[in-house]
Design a protein around this motif. Structure first.
Motif, PDB file in Angstrom:
ATOM      1  N   PRO A 223      23.686 195.625  64.932  1.00 21.94           N
ATOM      2  CA  PRO A 223      24.375 194.422  64.490  1.00 21.94           C
ATOM      3  C   PRO A 223      24.161 193.315  65.516  1.00 21.94           C
ATOM      4  N   ALA A 224      23.855 192.100  65.068  1.00 20.26           N
ATOM      5  CA  ALA A 224      23.802 190.966  65.990  1.00 20.26           C
ATOM      6  C   ALA A 224      25.229 190.698  66.454  1.00 20.26           C
ATOM      7  N   VAL A 225      25.395 190.376  67.735  1.00 16.85           N
ATOM      8  CA  VAL A 225      26.735 190.082  68.237  1.00 16.85           C
ATOM      9  C   VAL A 225      26.752 188.641  68.727  1.00 16.85           C
ATOM     10  N   ALA A 226      27.516 187.815  68.012  1.00 12.65           N
ATOM     11  CA  ALA A 226      27.590 186.393  68.343  1.00 12.65           C
ATOM     12  C   ALA A 226      28.799 185.792  67.651  1.00 12.65           C
TER      13      ALA A 226
ATOM     14  N   ASP B 212      12.116 192.523  69.488  1.00 21.21           N
ATOM     15  CA  ASP B 212      12.902 192.018  68.365  1.00 21.21           C
ATOM     16  C   ASP B 212      11.904 191.495  67.316  1.00 21.21           C
ATOM     17  N   VAL B 213      12.008 192.002  66.087  1.00 22.06           N
ATOM     18  CA  VAL B 213      10.990 191.634  65.080  1.00 22.06           C
ATOM     19  C   VAL B 213      11.052 190.164  64.669  1.00 22.06           C
ATOM     20  N   ARG B 214      12.135 189.466  65.057  1.00 14.55           N
ATOM     21  CA  ARG B 214      12.172 188.022  64.783  1.00 14.55           C
ATOM     22  C   ARG B 214      10.982 187.307  65.413  1.00 14.55           C
ATOM     23  N   PHE B 215      10.494 187.887  66.518  1.00 13.76           N
ATOM     24  CA  PHE B 215       9.407 187.244  67.249  1.00 13.76           C
ATOM     25  C   PHE B 215       8.050 187.854  66.918  1.00 13.76           C
ATOM     26  N   THR B 216       8.022 188.827  66.004  1.00 12.25           N
ATOM     27  CA  THR B 216       6.740 189.517  65.747  1.00 12.25           C
ATOM     28  C   THR B 216       6.405 189.552  64.258  1.00 12.25           C
TER      29      THR B 216
ATOM     30  N   ILE C  37      33.795 185.408  62.118  1.00 11.72           N
ATOM     31  CA  ILE C  37      34.048 186.256  60.953  1.00 11.72           C
ATOM     32  C   ILE C  37      32.733 186.615  60.264  1.00 11.72           C
ATOM     33  N   GLY C  38      31.814 185.644  60.212  1.00 16.72           N
ATOM     34  CA  GLY C  38      30.502 185.882  59.594  1.00 16.72           C
ATOM     35  C   GLY C  38      29.753 187.014  60.284  1.00 16.72           C
ATOM     36  N   TYR C  39      29.657 186.927  61.595  1.00 17.77           N
ATOM     37  CA  TYR C  39      28.941 187.971  62.339  1.00 17.77           C
ATOM     38  C   TYR C  39      29.656 189.311  62.245  1.00 17.77           C
ATOM     39  N   ALA C  40      30.994 189.278  62.358  1.00 14.73           N
ATOM     40  CA  ALA C  40      31.758 190.530  62.340  1.00 14.73           C
ATOM     41  C   ALA C  40      31.714 191.197  60.968  1.00 14.73           C
ATOM     42  N   SER C  41      31.378 190.433  59.948  1.00 20.20           N
ATOM     43  CA  SER C  41      31.284 190.989  58.598  1.00 20.20           C
ATOM     44  C   SER C  41      29.844 191.318  58.222  1.00 20.20           C
ATOM     45  N   GLY C  42      28.943 191.191  59.173  1.00 27.93           N
ATOM     46  CA  GLY C  42      27.535 191.481  58.901  1.00 27.93           C
ATOM     47  C   GLY C  42      27.354 192.928  58.473  1.00 27.93           C
ATOM     48  N   PRO C  43      26.243 193.215  57.769  1.00 28.23           N
ATOM     49  CA  PRO C  43      26.054 194.535  57.168  1.00 28.23           C
ATOM     50  C   PRO C  43      25.882 195.683  58.169  1.00 28.23           C
ATOM     51  N   ALA C  44      25.582 195.372  59.433  1.00 33.35           N
ATOM     52  CA  ALA C  44      25.439 196.456  60.407  1.00 33.35           C
ATOM     53  C   ALA C  44      26.608 196.488  61.388  1.00 33.35           C
ATOM     54  N   ALA C  45      27.564 195.564  61.230  1.00 32.01           N
ATOM     55  CA  ALA C  45      28.721 195.512  62.134  1.00 32.01           C
ATOM     56  C   ALA C  45      29.743 196.553  61.693  1.00 32.01           C
ATOM     57  N   ASP C  46      30.250 197.302  62.635  1.00 29.68           N
ATOM     58  CA  ASP C  46      31.172 198.390  62.284  1.00 29.68           C
ATOM     59  C   ASP C  46      32.592 197.842  62.105  1.00 29.68           C
ATOM     60  N   PRO C  47      33.191 198.032  60.926  1.00 34.23           N
ATOM     61  CA  PRO C  47      34.546 197.490  60.693  1.00 34.23           C
ATOM     62  C   PRO C  47      35.623 198.187  61.518  1.00 34.23           C
TER      63      PRO C  47
ATOM     64  N   GLY D  97      14.761 188.469  49.948  1.00 29.96           N
ATOM     65  CA  GLY D  97      13.695 189.271  50.545  1.00 29.96           C
ATOM     66  C   GLY D  97      13.484 189.019  52.023  1.00 29.96           C
ATOM     67  N   LYS D  98      14.529 188.486  52.682  1.00 28.76           N
ATOM     68  CA  LYS D  98      14.416 188.274  54.133  1.00 28.76           C
ATOM     69  C   LYS D  98      15.336 189.238  54.859  1.00 28.76           C
ATOM     70  N   LEU D  99      15.012 189.458  56.117  1.00 25.07           N
ATOM     71  CA  LEU D  99      15.870 190.288  56.946  1.00 25.07           C
ATOM     72  C   LEU D  99      17.212 189.581  57.115  1.00 25.07           C
ATOM     73  N   HIS D 100      18.291 190.314  56.950  1.00 25.17           N
ATOM     74  CA  HIS D 100      19.626 189.735  57.072  1.00 25.17           C
ATOM     75  C   HIS D 100      19.813 189.115  58.447  1.00 25.17           C
ATOM     76  N   ARG D 101      20.375 187.898  58.499  1.00 27.61           N
ATOM     77  CA  ARG D 101      20.437 187.199  59.797  1.00 27.61           C
ATOM     78  C   ARG D 101      21.426 187.832  60.764  1.00 27.61           C
ATOM     79  N   PHE D 102      22.362 188.638  60.286  1.00 29.05           N
ATOM     80  CA  PHE D 102      23.327 189.257  61.198  1.00 29.05           C
ATOM     81  C   PHE D 102      22.882 190.650  61.657  1.00 29.05           C
ATOM     82  N   VAL D 103      21.625 190.980  61.363  1.00 32.00           N
ATOM     83  CA  VAL D 103      21.092 192.285  61.751  1.00 32.00           C
ATOM     84  C   VAL D 103      19.907 192.066  62.694  1.00 32.00           C
ATOM     85  N   ASN D 104      19.862 192.818  63.783  1.00 31.55           N
ATOM     86  CA  ASN D 104      18.702 192.795  64.673  1.00 31.55           C
ATOM     87  C   ASN D 104      17.890 194.066  64.471  1.00 31.55           C
TER      88      ASN D 104
END
Lengths: 161, 92
Positions: free
Chosen positions: B86-89, B65-69, A93-103, B51-58
């Motif tokens: 969007p990170a997919v996990a 991947d900027v996580r490594f740079t 749910i956390g990942y699927a609700s991320g700001p770039a995830a398309d609902p 002020g950090k990059l959102h963890r669910f965004v790549n």
């Protein structure tokens, strides 16, 4: 509602069985802006884990570039749970609700928990369920499996008794 | 020349529906500030209150991947291509 062709359904279930006891994951691509899951793209679970899945970061970039080139998007994101029910976990749910995830994404969960040490046997039961996940809220949706030879026909032309 | 930025479907609400936009800056942070000045609300979706990059965004600069740079401190320059995804996990 998720309307999915039998062949697509079977491909997802086969992938989940094959990777059991690790979680399997992938997407079903379709024309951008539509609800039509047409092309199964199995992904490698970079975590290779029975309790976690993730698309490798380089694979993710390649996948989305490819979708973009084809004017497609991920209609479905699927993954399996191998020891628990086919319901989104807190992490899902956390990942699927991320700001770039398309609902508008359909999240398909397959559970292979009722498998014995060997999977893919006749009669083994796989749960296949689909959800929308928006801002942390999960709602299950109906899954309509369309027999492949009928897929693409308007449902009004097909009458099931 | 500018930096081309690919926007994921859901964030195109901030870019008038455009798949790609252009921006400038020496670092990813400066680029995001520049984008936000033209496409209001974009920064809030990418950068947390801390002020950090959102963890669910790549975010990728070219293929990296900027996580490594260096994350938001990653250097960017004209002609670079930046991709936001969007990170997919998940997991049980």
């Amino acid at each position: 509602m998720l309307r999915i062709a039998r062949a697509t359904y079977d491909a997802i279930v086969a992938h989940a069985r094959e990777d059991h006891p690790d979680e399997a994951c992938g997407v079903v691509a379709g024309p951008e802006g539509t609800n039509r899951p047409e092309r199964v793209v199995p992904m490698l679970n970079a975590a290779r884990s029975p309790t976690f899945y993730e698309f490798d970061t380089a694979d993710l970039l390649r996948l989305y570039r490819d979708l973009d080139d084809r004017d497609e998007w991920a209609v479905v994101v699927y993954h399996s749970h191998t020891a628990t029910e086919a319901y989104p976990s807190r992490t899902d749910i956390g990942y699927a609700s991320g700001p770039a995830a398309d609902p508008r994404t359909h999240y398909v969960l397959v559970s292979t928990r009722h498998h014995g040490p060997r999977t893919g046997l006749a009669d083994d039961e796989v749960e296949f369920r689909s959800y929308r996940i928006v801002d942390g809220e999960v709602s299950e949706e109906e899954v309509e499996i369309v027999e492949t030879h009928l897929f693409g026909h308007s449902p009004t032309t097909v009458v099931y008794d | 020349m500018a930096i081309e930025v690919r926007i994921p479907t859901i964030l195109r609400t901030h870019t008038g529906g455009n798949k790609t936009v252009e921006g400038s800056g020496d670092t990813l942070a400066a680029l995001i500030d520049d984008l936000d000045s033209k496409h209001s609300g974009l920064k809030n979706r990418l950068v947390t209150e801390e002020g950090k990059l959102h963890r669910f965004v790549n975010v990728y600069v070219n293929d990296e991947d900027v996580r490594f740079t260096g994350a938001l401190d990653t250097q960017v320059k004209d002609g670079d291509s930046v991709t936001i995804l969007p990170a997919v996990a998940g997991g049980c």
